[in-house]
Design an enzyme around this catalytic site. Structure first.
Site, PDB file in Angstrom:
ATOM      1  N   ASP A  91       0.865  -1.178   0.000  1.00 52.52           N
ATOM      2  CA  ASP A  91       0.000   0.000   0.000  1.00 52.52           C
ATOM      3  C   ASP A  91       0.901   1.228   0.000  1.00 52.52           C
ATOM      4  OD1 ASP A  91      -2.342  -1.508   0.135  1.00 52.52           O
ATOM      5  OD2 ASP A  91      -2.312  -1.569   2.313  1.00 52.52           O
ATOM      6  N   ASP A 138     -13.961  -4.464  -1.925  1.00 55.37           N
ATOM      7  CA  ASP A 138     -13.867  -4.308  -0.474  1.00 55.37           C
ATOM      8  C   ASP A 138     -15.216  -4.698   0.112  1.00 55.37           C
ATOM      9  OD1 ASP A 138     -11.267  -3.369  -0.691  1.00 55.37           O
ATOM     10  OD2 ASP A 138     -11.878  -1.280  -0.801  1.00 55.37           O
TER      11      ASP A 138
END
Length: 257
Positions: free
Chosen positions: A12, A131
């Site tokens: 990330d 998600d």
């Protein structure tokens, strides 16, 4: 013969550095992404994922530069994502050296984008990131904007539609499990893996080698993605692959001693 399962570290990226949090929050620095990427390739990672988690329009140029630097040190496939909204952005990232792109919020808002990307670059380049969060009705729903915005769409329905539109892979993240190291969402992963004819990457909750074995054996995942357990040395990829082999999981092991 079954296809080899894949181990995928995820980087990330925020402000050019690798970070990691818990349930998408409480971010802490995890190191230089180019150094980490090169190390993971040497250790036997099958692929990498780079996600620009801030993905502002101003920072897109800097991220393309990072993609170029990562591509220069890798000999394994890698996927990039975060803030992608157009065919032109994808073309730029692929030209910078990425093998695949991951799309999430923009695909929900503009589903035709999946069709356009698959037509332009091939389904093998298009990874749909989902998600997912469970609700009180026991169903899992799709969330956007880093898990901050509910859509009301069920995960199974959206995954099936995206594959019909040309997505070649599903990156499935359980928000409830992300960063907890308490194990992957096995039931959800198995449900999606059995519902779509494309590979499913399980993400969120990997904290032990047993968790990886479980998501392959019980969750029927084609790949397992994790971040902090790799970044901070809690699990070494060669040791994980030896463990998986010992537990009957088919993995790429040609380089293992």
């Amino acid at each position: 013969m079954s296809l080899a399962k894949r181990i995928i570290p995820c980087l990330d990226i925020k402000d050019g550095q690798t970070v990691k949090g818990i349930r998408f929050e409480q971010l802490r620095h995890a190191g230089d992404p180019v150094v980490l990427a090169e190390a993971y390739a040497r250790q036997g990672a099958d692929e990498l994922v780079l996600l620009d988690i801030t993905a502002t329009q101003e920072g897109r140029g800097a991220f393309v530069g990072l993609v170029q630097r990562v591509a220069a040190v890798l000999d394994i496939p890698f996927t990039v994502g975060g803030g992608i909204r157009s065919v032109q952005q994808v073309e730029c990232l692929l030209q910078a050296g990425a093998d695949k792109v991951s799309i999430n919020s923009a695909a929900v808002r503009q589903p035709d984008m999946i069709n356009a990307l698959a037509a332009a670059f091939g389904s093998q380049c298009v990874v749909l990131a989902i998600d997912a969060c469970p609700h009180d009705d026991s169903a899992w729903y799709v969330y956007l904007n880093g898990g901050r915005m509910a859509t009301g769409r069920r995960v199974e329905e959206w995954a099936a539609e995206a594959v019909d539109r040309g997505a070649g892979e599903i990156l499935l993240t359980s928000m409830a499990h992300d960063g907890t190291k308490a194990g992957f969402a096995l039931e959800l992963t198995a449900r999606i893996a059995q519902a779509v004819p494309v590979p499913v990457i399980a993400s969120g909750g990997g904290g032990s080698m047993a968790h990886f074995a479980a998501v392959f054996a019980e969750g029927h995942a084609d790949a397992a993605l994790a971040a902090s357990v790799f970044h901070f040395g809690e699990i070494k990829i060669p040791a994980l692959k030896h463990y998986l082999l010992d537990h009957g999981i088919c993995i790429r092991s040609d380089y293992l001693s």
